[in-house]
Design an enzyme around this catalytic site. Structure first.
Site, short mmCIF file in Angstrom:
data_model
loop_
_atom_site.label_atom_id
_atom_site.label_comp_id
_atom_site.label_asym_id
_atom_site.label_seq_id
_atom_site.Cartn_x
_atom_site.Cartn_y
_atom_site.Cartn_z
N ARG A 147 40.88 36.65 55.24
CA ARG A 147 41.86 37.50 55.92
C ARG A 147 42.30 38.72 55.10
NH1 ARG A 147 43.68 31.99 57.38
NH2 ARG A 147 44.29 31.92 55.21
N ASP A 168 30.68 36.54 50.11
CA ASP A 168 31.38 35.33 50.56
C ASP A 168 30.35 34.35 51.12
OD1 ASP A 168 32.88 33.35 51.90
OD2 ASP A 168 34.53 34.75 52.25
N ARG A 229 44.48 34.46 42.85
CA ARG A 229 45.09 33.43 42.04
C ARG A 229 44.64 33.62 40.60
NH1 ARG A 229 48.46 32.86 45.15
NH2 ARG A 229 48.94 31.10 46.50
N GLU A 258 52.28 32.47 34.80
CA GLU A 258 53.22 33.35 35.50
C GLU A 258 54.65 32.84 35.28
OE1 GLU A 258 52.08 33.65 39.60
OE2 GLU A 258 50.13 34.53 39.13
N HIS A 277 53.28 38.73 40.78
CA HIS A 277 53.01 37.95 41.98
C HIS A 277 53.94 38.37 43.13
CE1 HIS A 277 50.96 33.96 43.22
NE2 HIS A 277 51.22 34.68 44.30
N ALA A 280 53.05 39.55 48.34
CA ALA A 280 53.51 39.15 49.68
C ALA A 280 54.98 39.46 49.90
CB ALA A 280 53.27 37.66 49.87
P1 NAD Z 1 41.28 33.16 53.27
O1 NAD Z 1 41.15 31.68 53.26
O2 NAD Z 1 41.42 33.88 54.57
O3 NAD Z 1 40.04 33.81 52.49
C1 NAD Z 1 39.47 33.26 51.32
C2 NAD Z 1 37.96 33.51 51.40
O4 NAD Z 1 37.37 33.11 50.15
C3 NAD Z 1 37.26 32.69 52.51
O5 NAD Z 1 36.58 33.57 53.40
C4 NAD Z 1 36.29 31.81 51.73
O6 NAD Z 1 35.06 31.62 52.41
C5 NAD Z 1 36.08 32.60 50.46
N1 NAD Z 1 35.58 31.80 49.35
C6 NAD Z 1 35.89 30.51 49.03
N2 NAD Z 1 35.19 30.13 47.94
C7 NAD Z 1 34.42 31.18 47.58
C8 NAD Z 1 33.48 31.39 46.53
N3 NAD Z 1 33.20 30.42 45.65
N4 NAD Z 1 32.89 32.60 46.45
C9 NAD Z 1 33.18 33.59 47.33
N5 NAD Z 1 34.04 33.43 48.36
C10 NAD Z 1 34.67 32.24 48.47
O7 NAD Z 1 42.53 33.49 52.32
P2 NAD Z 1 43.41 34.82 52.26
O8 NAD Z 1 44.61 34.63 53.11
O9 NAD Z 1 42.57 36.01 52.44
O10 NAD Z 1 43.90 34.71 50.73
C11 NAD Z 1 43.02 35.04 49.67
C12 NAD Z 1 43.68 34.74 48.32
O11 NAD Z 1 44.91 35.48 48.19
C13 NAD Z 1 44.05 33.27 48.10
O12 NAD Z 1 43.78 32.94 46.74
C14 NAD Z 1 45.55 33.27 48.28
O13 NAD Z 1 46.14 32.21 47.55
C15 NAD Z 1 45.91 34.61 47.69
N6 NAD Z 1 47.24 35.11 48.08
C16 NAD Z 1 47.96 35.81 47.15
C17 NAD Z 1 49.22 36.33 47.48
C18 NAD Z 1 50.01 37.14 46.49
O14 NAD Z 1 51.22 37.14 46.56
N7 NAD Z 1 49.37 37.87 45.58
C19 NAD Z 1 49.75 36.06 48.75
C20 NAD Z 1 48.99 35.38 49.69
C21 NAD Z 1 47.73 34.90 49.34
#
Ligand code: NAD
Length: 302
Positions: A147, A168, A229, A258, A277, A280
């Site tokens: 996403r 991906d 992360r 963190e 962090h 969001a």
């Molecule tokens: P999502 O689940 O929509 O997307 C993650 C993608 O990573 C998926 O399409 C999955 O197929 C892919 N993936 C999994 N393992 C993989 C690998 N080994 N190699 C390549 N691709 C791989 O998640 P999202 O909502 O887009 O969130 C992405 C990241 O952002 C997560 O780590 C989430 O925790 C983090 N996040 C951070 C914040 C922040 O405050 N900075 C806020 C929300 C989410």
């Protein structure tokens, strides 16, 4: 019939209360007329949970409880095992902060490419020392294309005229193309990207997914971004690649520890921009998390 009781232990955005009050008897665990869990445990049907806990003991004391709607994505404050045994639905709000994190990723990318960290610190003849790079025409490589990455791709292509590659392995080439990026292997992506940005969950497979070999496979002068992360990017490798002059900088919203300690070596690197962090943390995401959680409860009740 009596309205089902929905309990909200801690403050959430008012718009969620407005939505819920059309369908439920909303009781707040805070404020002037605060209702404790004990007072409604025998009748409560839904809980909208932000930072409080719902443990197994609470679930056993609430025979009518059928949904716990979490504000955000973390489930560490909910006893999922007991919820499963008791048939209690547990929901999260996975799309509420997508756009906010995507915009923060772009903020870090611009900040690193334009030397904004160096400019703000203002040491010496800063103006003469800065020569930025435009985003237009450069290539962005997205590791993990879910996403947030798809939202970053949209902004990068349509807002800045960047070329966007994505790696991906869980998604088909057709799906990646349909969501606006060129599918690539990790090696292809690293070799072609002026900026590489991580958007994967932290799993055994993604821990240190980007290490020294990967960073050195990028073109000299590249930029690395991480808003996913801490731990997906090897921080010792990042320091090495920066100190060798191979990378031009990095933008990190997440780190292994963190908040990152004041004396951490990454903080001594002038070309590294670190935010605590906060990807969001926008008014829009906070509102959407609350209203999405409220809507999960309303759907469940109807
Ligand atoms: P999502 O689940 O929509 O997307 C993650 C993608 O990573 C998926 O399409 C999955 O197929 C892919 N993936 C999994 N393992 C993989 C690998 N080994 N190699 C390549 N691709 C791989 O998640 P999202 O909502 O887009 O969130 C992405 C990241 O952002 C997560 O780590 C989430 O925790 C983090 N996040 C951070 C914040 C922040 O405050 N900075 C806020 C929300 C989410």
């Amino acid at each position: 019939a009596e309205s089902p009781i929905v309990w909200i232990p801690r403050p959430v955005h008012d718009d969620a209360l407005v939505l819920l009050r059309e369908h439920a008897d909303v009781r707040l665990g805070y404020g002037e007329e605060a209702t404790t869990f004990e007072e409604i445990a025998d009748r409560v049907v839904g809980i909208l949970l932000r930072t409080a806990r719902v443990d197994g003991e609470m679930m056993r004391r609430a025979p009518a409880l059928s949904i716990v709607a979490r504000h955000g994505v973390g489930l560490d404050t909910v006893d999922l095992v007991t919820a499963g045994q008791r048939g209690i639905t547990v929901t999260t709000t996975p799309t509420a902060n997508t756009r906010s994190v995507a915009e923060h990723t772009i903020a870090l990318l611009l900040a690193v490419r334009r030397g904004i960290g160096i400019a703000v610190r203002g040491e010496g003849d800063v103006r003469a020392s800065i020569q930025g790079r435009e985003l237009a025409g450069s290539t962005l490589g997205l590791i993990g294309f879910g996403r947030i990455a798809a939202s970053v791709a949209h902004i990068a292509r349509h807002g800045f005229g960047m070329r966007v590659l994505a790696f991906d392995p869980m998604r088909s080439a057709e799906d990646i193309a349909a969501d606006g990026a060129e599918p690539a292997t990790l090696a292809e992506l690293l070799a072609a990207s002026d900026a590489v940005s991580l958007h994967v969950p932290l799993t055994p497979e993604t821990r240190s997914l980007i290490g020294l070999d990967e960073l050195l496979a990028m073109p000299k002068g590249g930029v690395v971004l991480n808003t996913s992360r801490g731990g997906t990017l090897d921080e010792a490798a990042l320091l090495t690649a920066l100190r060798r002059g191979h990378l031009a900088g990095a933008g990190l919203d997440v780190t292994v520890v963190e908040p990152l300690p004041a004396d951490h070596p990454l903080r001594q690197e002038p070309t590294v921009i670190i935010t605590p962090h906060v990807g969001a943390q926008t008014a829009e995401a906070m509102r959407r998390m609350a209203t999405d959680a409220a809507n999960r409860i309303i759907e469940h009740l109807s």
